[in-house]
Design an enzyme around this catalytic site. Structure first.
Site, PDB file in Angstrom:
ATOM      1  N   PRO A  93       0.792  -1.224   0.000  1.00  0.00           N
ATOM      2  CA  PRO A  93       0.000   0.000   0.000  1.00  0.00           C
ATOM      3  C   PRO A  93       0.830   1.283   0.000  1.00  0.00           C
ATOM      4  O   PRO A  93       1.858   1.369   0.664  1.00  0.00           O
ATOM      5  CB  PRO A  93      -0.823  -0.096   1.289  1.00  0.00           C
ATOM      6  CG  PRO A  93      -0.176  -1.147   2.112  1.00  0.00           C
ATOM      7  CD  PRO A  93       0.498  -2.076   1.151  1.00  0.00           C
ATOM      8  N   ASN A  94       0.348   2.234  -0.759  1.00  0.00           N
ATOM      9  CA  ASN A  94       0.887   3.602  -0.843  1.00  0.00           C
ATOM     10  C   ASN A  94       2.206   3.706  -1.601  1.00  0.00           C
ATOM     11  O   ASN A  94       2.680   4.816  -1.837  1.00  0.00           O
ATOM     12  CB  ASN A  94       1.037   4.228   0.556  1.00  0.00           C
ATOM     13  CG  ASN A  94      -0.294   4.335   1.259  1.00  0.00           C
ATOM     14  OD1 ASN A  94      -1.233   4.902   0.707  1.00  0.00           O
ATOM     15  ND2 ASN A  94      -0.412   3.761   2.450  1.00  0.00           N
ATOM     16  N   ARG A 128       4.111  11.128  -1.753  1.00  0.00           N
ATOM     17  CA  ARG A 128       4.063  10.958  -0.293  1.00  0.00           C
ATOM     18  C   ARG A 128       5.428  11.220   0.342  1.00  0.00           C
ATOM     19  O   ARG A 128       6.446  10.715  -0.115  1.00  0.00           O
ATOM     20  CB  ARG A 128       3.569   9.549   0.063  1.00  0.00           C
ATOM     21  CG  ARG A 128       4.592   8.472  -0.199  1.00  0.00           C
ATOM     22  CD  ARG A 128       4.101   7.057   0.031  1.00  0.00           C
ATOM     23  NE  ARG A 128       3.853   6.727   1.409  1.00  0.00           N
ATOM     24  CZ  ARG A 128       4.164   5.542   1.956  1.00  0.00           C
ATOM     25  NH1 ARG A 128       4.759   4.605   1.214  1.00  0.00           N
ATOM     26  NH2 ARG A 128       3.870   5.290   3.193  1.00  0.00           N
ATOM     27  N   TYR A 136      10.816   9.210   1.359  1.00  0.00           N
ATOM     28  CA  TYR A 136      10.796   8.209   0.287  1.00  0.00           C
ATOM     29  C   TYR A 136      11.394   8.705  -1.039  1.00  0.00           C
ATOM     30  O   TYR A 136      11.477   7.934  -1.991  1.00  0.00           O
ATOM     31  CB  TYR A 136       9.358   7.724   0.064  1.00  0.00           C
ATOM     32  CG  TYR A 136       8.770   7.074   1.300  1.00  0.00           C
ATOM     33  CD1 TYR A 136       9.332   5.910   1.825  1.00  0.00           C
ATOM     34  CD2 TYR A 136       7.679   7.637   1.956  1.00  0.00           C
ATOM     35  CE1 TYR A 136       8.812   5.319   2.968  1.00  0.00           C
ATOM     36  CE2 TYR A 136       7.147   7.048   3.108  1.00  0.00           C
ATOM     37  CZ  TYR A 136       7.722   5.896   3.597  1.00  0.00           C
ATOM     38  OH  TYR A 136       7.204   5.314   4.733  1.00  0.00           O
ATOM     39  N   ASN A 150       8.036  -5.505  -0.862  1.00  0.00           N
ATOM     40  CA  ASN A 150       7.971  -4.375   0.059  1.00  0.00           C
ATOM     41  C   ASN A 150       6.515  -4.303   0.503  1.00  0.00           C
ATOM     42  O   ASN A 150       5.673  -3.766  -0.226  1.00  0.00           O
ATOM     43  CB  ASN A 150       8.399  -3.077  -0.635  1.00  0.00           C
ATOM     44  CG  ASN A 150       8.365  -1.894   0.326  1.00  0.00           C
ATOM     45  OD1 ASN A 150       7.789  -1.982   1.412  1.00  0.00           O
ATOM     46  ND2 ASN A 150       8.963  -0.781  -0.069  1.00  0.00           N
ATOM     47  N   ALA A 199       3.132  -0.669   4.897  1.00  0.00           N
ATOM     48  CA  ALA A 199       2.724  -0.709   6.313  1.00  0.00           C
ATOM     49  C   ALA A 199       2.245  -2.095   6.754  1.00  0.00           C
ATOM     50  O   ALA A 199       2.257  -2.396   7.957  1.00  0.00           O
ATOM     51  CB  ALA A 199       1.645   0.337   6.579  1.00  0.00           C
ATOM     52  N   GLU A 212      12.768  -9.210   1.641  1.00  0.00           N
ATOM     53  CA  GLU A 212      11.941  -8.066   2.050  1.00  0.00           C
ATOM     54  C   GLU A 212      12.760  -6.787   1.890  1.00  0.00           C
ATOM     55  O   GLU A 212      13.898  -6.718   2.355  1.00  0.00           O
ATOM     56  CB  GLU A 212      11.519  -8.235   3.513  1.00  0.00           C
ATOM     57  CG  GLU A 212      10.674  -7.086   4.031  1.00  0.00           C
ATOM     58  CD  GLU A 212      10.212  -7.327   5.476  1.00  0.00           C
ATOM     59  OE1 GLU A 212       9.802  -8.456   5.801  1.00  0.00           O
ATOM     60  OE2 GLU A 212      10.279  -6.365   6.259  1.00  0.00           O
ATOM     61  N   HIS A 258      12.763  -2.425   2.085  1.00  0.00           N
ATOM     62  CA  HIS A 258      12.135  -1.150   2.469  1.00  0.00           C
ATOM     63  C   HIS A 258      12.996  -0.011   1.974  1.00  0.00           C
ATOM     64  O   HIS A 258      14.224  -0.043   2.148  1.00  0.00           O
ATOM     65  CB  HIS A 258      11.950  -1.053   3.988  1.00  0.00           C
ATOM     66  CG  HIS A 258      11.009  -2.088   4.494  1.00  0.00           C
ATOM     67  ND1 HIS A 258       9.652  -1.975   4.337  1.00  0.00           N
ATOM     68  CD2 HIS A 258      11.233  -3.280   5.078  1.00  0.00           C
ATOM     69  CE1 HIS A 258       9.076  -3.059   4.837  1.00  0.00           C
ATOM     70  NE2 HIS A 258      10.007  -3.868   5.282  1.00  0.00           N
ATOM     71  N   ARG A 317      13.083   4.431  12.557  1.00  0.00           N
ATOM     72  CA  ARG A 317      11.930   5.328  12.474  1.00  0.00           C
ATOM     73  C   ARG A 317      11.018   5.138  13.691  1.00  0.00           C
ATOM     74  O   ARG A 317      11.486   4.746  14.738  1.00  0.00           O
ATOM     75  CB  ARG A 317      11.215   5.092  11.137  1.00  0.00           C
ATOM     76  CG  ARG A 317      12.109   5.451   9.941  1.00  0.00           C
ATOM     77  CD  ARG A 317      11.372   5.325   8.631  1.00  0.00           C
ATOM     78  NE  ARG A 317      10.210   6.213   8.585  1.00  0.00           N
ATOM     79  CZ  ARG A 317       9.212   6.084   7.699  1.00  0.00           C
ATOM     80  NH1 ARG A 317       9.250   5.111   6.799  1.00  0.00           N
ATOM     81  NH2 ARG A 317       8.188   6.919   7.722  1.00  0.00           N
TER      82      ARG A 317
HETATM   83  C1  DQA Z   1       8.110   1.273   3.714  1.00  0.00           C
HETATM   84  C2  DQA Z   1       8.174   1.482   5.232  1.00  0.00           C
HETATM   85  C3  DQA Z   1       6.811   1.268   5.875  1.00  0.00           C
HETATM   86  O1  DQA Z   1       6.879   1.514   7.252  1.00  0.00           O
HETATM   87  C4  DQA Z   1       5.803   2.227   5.264  1.00  0.00           C
HETATM   88  O2  DQA Z   1       4.523   1.980   5.811  1.00  0.00           O
HETATM   89  C5  DQA Z   1       5.777   2.175   3.785  1.00  0.00           C
HETATM   90  C6  DQA Z   1       7.049   2.137   3.071  1.00  0.00           C
HETATM   91  C7  DQA Z   1       9.457   1.572   3.039  1.00  0.00           C
HETATM   92  O3  DQA Z   1       9.620   1.171   1.890  1.00  0.00           O
HETATM   93  O4  DQA Z   1      10.308   2.252   3.623  1.00  0.00           O
HETATM   94  O5  DQA Z   1       4.728   2.245   3.165  1.00  0.00           O
HETATM   95  O6  DQA Z   1       7.807  -0.104   3.469  1.00  0.00           O
END
Ligand code: DQA
Length: 144
Positions: free
Chosen positions: A9-10, A17, A22, A74, A77, A98, A100, A107
């Site tokens: 998501p996102n 964002r 990011y 990835n 959240a 995985e 990020h 964080r």
């Molecule tokens: C993320 C880190 C997560 O905590 C966050 O909710 C994201 C992006 C990252 O790529 O740093 O959506 O996965």
């Protein structure tokens, strides 16, 4: 190698964002970056993005039978609370990394926990787009 990249998501909102966290490059740039890395290694890399937990689980399950040889995920959240995505990853023996973009260990408290981590073979944090490249290289090497 047939690689599946899953973005949660996102992540489709990259560039929009929280650019200080990011980055300013958008999601299309990430897709181009992954395609270039895959081409360099002679891989096919399908990228799947969803804002929905169930859709991500369905895609992981489909990977069981579609010839996928490595997964880069990835989970966004969902990383921090989706036991269902953990279980889906755990149920297939395909190598999984995985990734990020940010360093979740530095964080907010809630981000420091990854419930999906234990179902993956390796984790890469805080390297931006480059993390996806390292993940693909890790899959090629078949481990460190
Ligand atoms: C993320 C880190 C997560 O905590 C966050 O909710 C994201 C992006 C990252 O790529 O740093 O959506 O996965």
């Amino acid at each position: 190698m047939k690689i599946l990249v899953i973005n949660g998501p996102n992540l489709n909102f990259l560039g929009i964002r929280e650019p200080d966290i990011y980055g300013r490059e958008d999601y299309e740039s990430l897709l181009r970056f992954i395609a270039d890395v895959a081409a360099k290694h002679g891989d096919t890399a399908e990228v799947f993005q969803s804002n929905h937990e169930g859709a991500i689980i369905d895609r992981i399950q489909d990977a069981y039978a579609d010839g996928t040889e490595g997964i880069v995920i990835n989970p966004g959240a969902f990383t921090h609370y989706s036991y269902a995505i953990h279980d889906a990853l755990q149920s297939i023996s395909i190598p999984k990394v995985e990734v990020h973009l940010s360093d979740i260990t530095k964080r907010e408290e809630f981000r420091r926990i990854s419930v999906t981590k234990a179902a993956c073979d390796h984790q890469i944090y805080g390297k931006g787009f480059k993390g996806y490249e390292e993940a693909i290289e890790y899959l090629h090497k078949g481990g460190i």
